[in-house]
Structure formats: C-alpha cells, structure tokens
Scaffold this motif. Structure first.
Motif, PDB file in Angstrom:
ATOM      1  N   SER A   1       0.816  -1.220   0.000  1.00 18.22           N
ATOM      2  CA  SER A   1       0.000   0.000   0.000  1.00 18.22           C
ATOM      3  C   SER A   1       0.844   1.261   0.000  1.00 18.22           C
ATOM      4  O   SER A   1       0.376   2.339  -0.370  1.00 18.22           O
ATOM      5  CB  SER A   1      -0.917   0.014   1.234  1.00 18.22           C
ATOM      6  N   GLY A   2       2.103   1.120   0.436  1.00 21.65           N
ATOM      7  CA  GLY A   2       2.969   2.285   0.502  1.00 21.65           C
ATOM      8  C   GLY A   2       2.901   3.024   1.818  1.00 21.65           C
ATOM      9  O   GLY A   2       3.602   4.020   2.015  1.00 21.65           O
ATOM     10  N   ASP A   3       2.080   2.536   2.738  1.00 20.52           N
ATOM     11  CA  ASP A   3       1.914   3.233   4.014  1.00 20.52           C
ATOM     12  C   ASP A   3       2.977   2.837   5.043  1.00 20.52           C
ATOM     13  O   ASP A   3       3.229   3.589   5.986  1.00 20.52           O
ATOM     14  CB  ASP A   3       0.527   2.942   4.595  1.00 20.52           C
ATOM     15  N   SER A   4       3.573   1.657   4.878  1.00 20.12           N
ATOM     16  CA  SER A   4       4.446   1.127   5.925  1.00 20.12           C
ATOM     17  C   SER A   4       5.772   1.874   6.044  1.00 20.12           C
ATOM     18  O   SER A   4       6.164   2.283   7.124  1.00 20.12           O
ATOM     19  CB  SER A   4       4.729  -0.356   5.670  1.00 20.12           C
ATOM     20  N   PHE A   5       6.472   2.042   4.921  1.00 19.82           N
ATOM     21  CA  PHE A   5       7.839   2.532   4.970  1.00 19.82           C
ATOM     22  C   PHE A   5       8.000   3.721   4.015  1.00 19.82           C
ATOM     23  O   PHE A   5       8.261   3.542   2.819  1.00 19.82           O
ATOM     24  CB  PHE A   5       8.814   1.408   4.603  1.00 19.82           C
ATOM     25  N   PRO A   6       7.898   4.921   4.515  1.00 21.54           N
ATOM     26  CA  PRO A   6       7.879   6.105   3.643  1.00 21.54           C
ATOM     27  C   PRO A   6       9.173   6.347   2.876  1.00 21.54           C
ATOM     28  O   PRO A   6       9.148   7.018   1.837  1.00 21.54           O
ATOM     29  CB  PRO A   6       7.609   7.252   4.627  1.00 21.54           C
ATOM     30  N   ALA A   7      10.305   5.810   3.359  1.00 21.36           N
ATOM     31  CA  ALA A   7      11.584   6.051   2.692  1.00 21.36           C
ATOM     32  C   ALA A   7      11.963   4.947   1.710  1.00 21.36           C
ATOM     33  O   ALA A   7      13.019   5.020   1.073  1.00 21.36           O
ATOM     34  CB  ALA A   7      12.690   6.209   3.736  1.00 21.36           C
ATOM     35  N   LEU A   8      11.113   3.923   1.563  1.00 21.09           N
ATOM     36  CA  LEU A   8      11.470   2.745   0.764  1.00 21.09           C
ATOM     37  C   LEU A   8      11.711   3.105  -0.696  1.00 21.09           C
ATOM     38  O   LEU A   8      10.885   3.757  -1.338  1.00 21.09           O
ATOM     39  CB  LEU A   8      10.354   1.704   0.855  1.00 21.09           C
ATOM     40  N   ARG A   9      12.866   2.643  -1.230  1.00 20.76           N
ATOM     41  CA  ARG A   9      13.214   2.878  -2.629  1.00 20.76           C
ATOM     42  C   ARG A   9      13.571   1.590  -3.368  1.00 20.76           C
ATOM     43  O   ARG A   9      13.590   1.574  -4.597  1.00 20.76           O
ATOM     44  CB  ARG A   9      14.383   3.862  -2.720  1.00 20.76           C
ATOM     45  N   SER A  10      13.875   0.543  -2.631  1.00 17.95           N
ATOM     46  CA  SER A  10      14.223  -0.740  -3.247  1.00 17.95           C
ATOM     47  C   SER A  10      13.445  -1.842  -2.544  1.00 17.95           C
ATOM     48  O   SER A  10      13.524  -1.979  -1.325  1.00 17.95           O
ATOM     49  CB  SER A  10      15.728  -0.999  -3.130  1.00 17.95           C
ATOM     50  N   LEU A  11      12.689  -2.624  -3.337  1.00 18.30           N
ATOM     51  CA  LEU A  11      11.849  -3.680  -2.781  1.00 18.30           C
ATOM     52  C   LEU A  11      12.126  -4.986  -3.500  1.00 18.30           C
ATOM     53  O   LEU A  11      12.039  -5.067  -4.729  1.00 18.30           O
ATOM     54  CB  LEU A  11      10.377  -3.324  -2.916  1.00 18.30           C
ATOM     55  N   GLY A  12      12.459  -6.016  -2.719  1.00 15.21           N
ATOM     56  CA  GLY A  12      12.640  -7.347  -3.260  1.00 15.21           C
ATOM     57  C   GLY A  12      11.663  -8.322  -2.637  1.00 15.21           C
ATOM     58  O   GLY A  12      11.644  -8.494  -1.418  1.00 15.21           O
ATOM     59  N   LEU A  13      10.811  -8.902  -3.465  1.00 16.74           N
ATOM     60  CA  LEU A  13       9.915  -9.978  -3.050  1.00 16.74           C
ATOM     61  C   LEU A  13      10.326 -11.185  -3.879  1.00 16.74           C
ATOM     62  O   LEU A  13       9.874 -11.369  -5.011  1.00 16.74           O
ATOM     63  CB  LEU A  13       8.449  -9.582  -3.276  1.00 16.74           C
ATOM     64  N   CYS A  14      11.206 -11.970  -3.332  1.00 18.30           N
ATOM     65  CA  CYS A  14      12.003 -12.909  -4.114  1.00 18.30           C
ATOM     66  C   CYS A  14      11.726 -14.359  -3.736  1.00 18.30           C
ATOM     67  O   CYS A  14      11.088 -14.646  -2.721  1.00 18.30           O
ATOM     68  CB  CYS A  14      13.492 -12.620  -3.889  1.00 18.30           C
ATOM     69  N   ASN A  15      12.235 -15.259  -4.609  1.00 16.62           N
ATOM     70  CA  ASN A  15      12.314 -16.682  -4.274  1.00 16.62           C
ATOM     71  C   ASN A  15      10.952 -17.275  -3.921  1.00 16.62           C
ATOM     72  O   ASN A  15      10.841 -18.128  -3.059  1.00 16.62           O
ATOM     73  CB  ASN A  15      13.283 -16.864  -3.092  1.00 16.62           C
TER      74      ASN A  15
ATOM     75  N   LEU B   1      11.983  -9.114  -8.371  1.00 16.16           N
ATOM     76  CA  LEU B   1      11.069 -10.258  -8.335  1.00 16.16           C
ATOM     77  C   LEU B   1      11.801 -11.516  -8.793  1.00 16.16           C
ATOM     78  O   LEU B   1      11.219 -12.403  -9.416  1.00 16.16           O
ATOM     79  CB  LEU B   1       9.857  -9.994  -9.236  1.00 16.16           C
ATOM     80  N   SER B   2      13.076 -11.582  -8.482  1.00 12.43           N
ATOM     81  CA  SER B   2      13.924 -12.669  -8.949  1.00 12.43           C
ATOM     82  C   SER B   2      13.746 -13.935  -8.122  1.00 12.43           C
ATOM     83  O   SER B   2      13.087 -13.947  -7.087  1.00 12.43           O
ATOM     84  CB  SER B   2      15.393 -12.234  -8.899  1.00 12.43           C
ATOM     85  N   MET B   3      14.363 -15.019  -8.610  1.00 15.94           N
ATOM     86  CA  MET B   3      14.539 -16.279  -7.883  1.00 15.94           C
ATOM     87  C   MET B   3      13.267 -17.107  -7.726  1.00 15.94           C
ATOM     88  O   MET B   3      13.298 -18.166  -7.098  1.00 15.94           O
ATOM     89  CB  MET B   3      15.125 -16.018  -6.474  1.00 15.94           C
ATOM     90  N   GLY B   4      12.154 -16.656  -8.272  1.00 19.05           N
ATOM     91  CA  GLY B   4      10.900 -17.352  -8.038  1.00 19.05           C
ATOM     92  C   GLY B   4      10.335 -18.033  -9.261  1.00 19.05           C
ATOM     93  O   GLY B   4      10.988 -18.177 -10.299  1.00 19.05           O
ATOM     94  N   VAL B   5       9.071 -18.441  -9.132  1.00 12.79           N
ATOM     95  CA  VAL B   5       8.368 -19.152 -10.201  1.00 12.79           C
ATOM     96  C   VAL B   5       7.539 -18.130 -10.983  1.00 12.79           C
ATOM     97  O   VAL B   5       6.304 -18.121 -10.923  1.00 12.79           O
ATOM     98  CB  VAL B   5       7.498 -20.278  -9.620  1.00 12.79           C
ATOM     99  N   LEU B   6       8.225 -17.240 -11.683  1.00 12.21           N
ATOM    100  CA  LEU B   6       7.564 -16.218 -12.494  1.00 12.21           C
ATOM    101  C   LEU B   6       7.351 -16.751 -13.905  1.00 12.21           C
ATOM    102  O   LEU B   6       8.305 -17.085 -14.605  1.00 12.21           O
ATOM    103  CB  LEU B   6       8.395 -14.942 -12.537  1.00 12.21           C
ATOM    104  N   THR B   7       6.083 -16.835 -14.342  1.00 16.96           N
ATOM    105  CA  THR B   7       5.751 -17.315 -15.677  1.00 16.96           C
ATOM    106  C   THR B   7       5.171 -16.168 -16.498  1.00 16.96           C
ATOM    107  O   THR B   7       5.103 -15.024 -16.047  1.00 16.96           O
ATOM    108  CB  THR B   7       4.729 -18.464 -15.599  1.00 16.96           C
ATOM    109  N   ASP B   8       4.713 -16.499 -17.694  1.00 12.37           N
ATOM    110  CA  ASP B   8       4.136 -15.477 -18.567  1.00 12.37           C
ATOM    111  C   ASP B   8       2.909 -14.811 -17.942  1.00 12.37           C
ATOM    112  O   ASP B   8       2.603 -13.659 -18.236  1.00 12.37           O
ATOM    113  CB  ASP B   8       3.744 -16.085 -19.911  1.00 12.37           C
TER     114      ASP B   8
END
Length: 319
Positions: free
Chosen positions: A205-219, A244-251
């Motif tokens: 939502s963007g409410d948690s961490f106001p300074a966030l600039r890099s986000l990894g949701l990986c594996n 979004l690396s390291m995971g099961v990302l398909t088309d």
C-alpha cells in the motif's frame, strides 16, 4: 540451487574471518572490515563454540570501532536456535558502540541448509542497537519478527526457503521510517513459506515505509500472484528498484506486470531465475529498456515434466 559461498562483502565492507585461536598475524583496522564470527555447526571435541569465539573477538578487537558484524555458524544450528547468539550480541551493546550492521546466519549448505537454520526472535537486536542501519537474517525456522519501532534501520534482508506469514505481517506492520531497502525471500510452503499476497498488503500500500526505494519480493512459489499484486501496488510508484527474482515467475506474471501501472520510472527490474517465454521476455525489454530501465533477465528455467503432463517449477533456493 543452494547457498554455496559465504558473504564476501557486507555493509559496503569486505568480510574478514576472525582467525582461529593462536593463529597470530596482524588484524585489520577494526572499522575497515565486517567481522565474521563463526564456529563449526558440527563441532569436534575441544573445538571452540560460538560463545568462546565471540568472547575472544571482544578481547582481541577494538570493539568501539567495529561497524559491521557477520555471525556465521553456531554449534548445531540445524537444531539449536540463534537465541543465545542474539542474547550475547545484546549483552555486548555497551562495547559495540559503533555497530551499524549485523548479518545473522551466514552459512552455506555445507554448514547448514538454509531451511534447517534455526533462528529466533531477532527484533531484540534492534532494541539493543538503536543506531543499527542494516540487518540481514538467513533461515526461517523458528524465526520471529513481531512489529517493532526502529528509527535508524535503512536495510532489512530476510533470506529463507520459506518465510512464515506471521513474520511477513510483523515486518509489514513495523514502524521503520528510515527503511530504504527491503528484501524478503518468501520461499515455498514445503519449508514454512505460507505467506499470501494479502499478508503483503500493508507493505504494498505504501503506508508502511515512507523512505522505501528498493523492494525485493524474491524466491517465491507464488511469484505470479506477487507480480499481479505489485502491478497495482501504490508503493511501486516511488521505487527505484524492484526485485522479483529467484521465483516461479511465468508469462502470467509477466503479463500482469505489463498490464499494470507503468514501470518506466524504475532504475532496475530484476527478474533473474524465471520461467518466462522468449516472446514475453522480448515484450518486457521492449517496454522498459528504451526508457532506461535495466531489466535483469537470464536464460529461463525449464521445469520438470512429471510424465503426466504437469510441469514442476521451483524457486531458486528452498532446502
């Protein structure tokens, strides 16, 4: 894939292993390296345990100037939690007065497989070190991270083969106003990774961490669902880097990214270790690269046919 090498750099500093007892030799400037304090996870009789190695570290190094500390293995990490290690670090906070960064659990598969590493509640480290800027944790078994307030933390990395939903909710519900970089290895349910995209909602939502600039949701085994959630997530508009690396990302996930909000403001989109077809890879690069986005794409993973027409796909790091 498993973890095959120890950290060589942490918090912008080269990692230096504390020499064995009696090894001699000149030690580096205490502030110029990240000190790795470790013992064997399978100890032979007479070998130093982690407490003894840490006590020797405190005696031989100018702890007032130590900026970064890497905890490697501790004895029987495959069945003994990191709680005593956390307690020891907390007890040394009056000596490690310049400490800015801690990595807890720098073990390879030869030391202890990532999903066998027994962690604990790591948030007391944040209470003990109010000036801590970076925290890294490897291993999800018994890991706890209840919501916490910390004014200085800028980077948080949690590497697991399966990240419990309760931990995801605790991190997303924390008050970390200085946090600029967050990387979570969500893993698979086979190793405790039971988080859903709903658990990520406060973060996205963007409410948690106001300074966030890099986000990894990986594996993640649910990487397509994560990609679809990210495609509409308000937090993405202020990111410089999305991983979004390291995971099961398909088309399916690739199409969600292309059909969602513009990603042309990103400096980098990391999709390494994926299951994207060549046409989808071409569409993604054509949509983003002309706008200056660095799109990280390697050769696709192939999956395994079980012989019944089903294809099994795997995250990069699980066991």
């Amino acid at each position: 894939m498993t973890i095959g090498a120890h950290l060589e750099e942490f918090h912008g500093l080269p990692v230096f292993d504390l020499p064995e007892a009696g090894a001699g030799g000149e030690l580096p400037d205490a502030a110029a390296v990240a000190w790795r304090v470790s013992c064997g996870t399978y100890l032979d009789e007479g070998e130093e345990g982690w407490d003894a190695v840490f006590a020797r570290f405190l005696k031989t190094v100018d702890t007032r100037r130590v900026r970064a500390l890497v905890v490697g293995g501790w004895e029987e990490a495959y069945e003994t939690s990191s709680a005593p290690v956390v307690t020891a670090l907390m007890g040394a906070n009056d000596r490690l007065t310049a400490l800015e960064a801690v990595f807890l659990g720098d073990m390879t598969f030869e030391d202890c497989e990532i999903s066998w590493i027994h962690q604990s509640d790591v948030t007391p480290l944040l209470a003990a070190y109010p000036g801590l800027r970076a925290l890294g944790v490897r291993g999800g078994t018994e890991l706890a991270f209840p919501p916490v307030r910390h004014a200085a933390l800028e980077s948080l990395v949690v590497e697991t083969g399966g990240l419990p939903a309760e931990v995801v909710r605790g991190i997303a519900g924390s008050d970390l106003p200085a946090l600029e970089s967050l990387e979570l290895w969500l893993g698979t349910d086979e190793y405790g990774g039971d988080a859903s995209v709903d658990d990520l909602a406060p973060l996205l939502s963007g409410d948690s961490f106001p300074a966030l600039r890099s986000l990894g949701l990986c594996n993640s085994v649910i990487q397509d669902q994560v990609a679809a959630a990210v495609a509409a997530a308000p937090v993405v508009a202020r990111l410089d880097r999305l991983d979004l690396s390291m995971g099961v990302l398909t088309d399916e996930g690739g199409a969600a990214l292309l059909g969602g909000q513009p990603l042309t403001h990103l400096r980098e989109l990391d999709l390494e270790h994926h299951y994207l077809s060549e046409p989808m890879r071409e569409r993604l690069t054509a949509a983003l690269v002309p706008h200056g986005v660095r799109v990280v794409l390697d050769d696709p993973q192939s999956g395994e046919d079980d012989g019944d027409g089903d294809v099994w796909r795997y995250v990069s790091v699980a066991e």
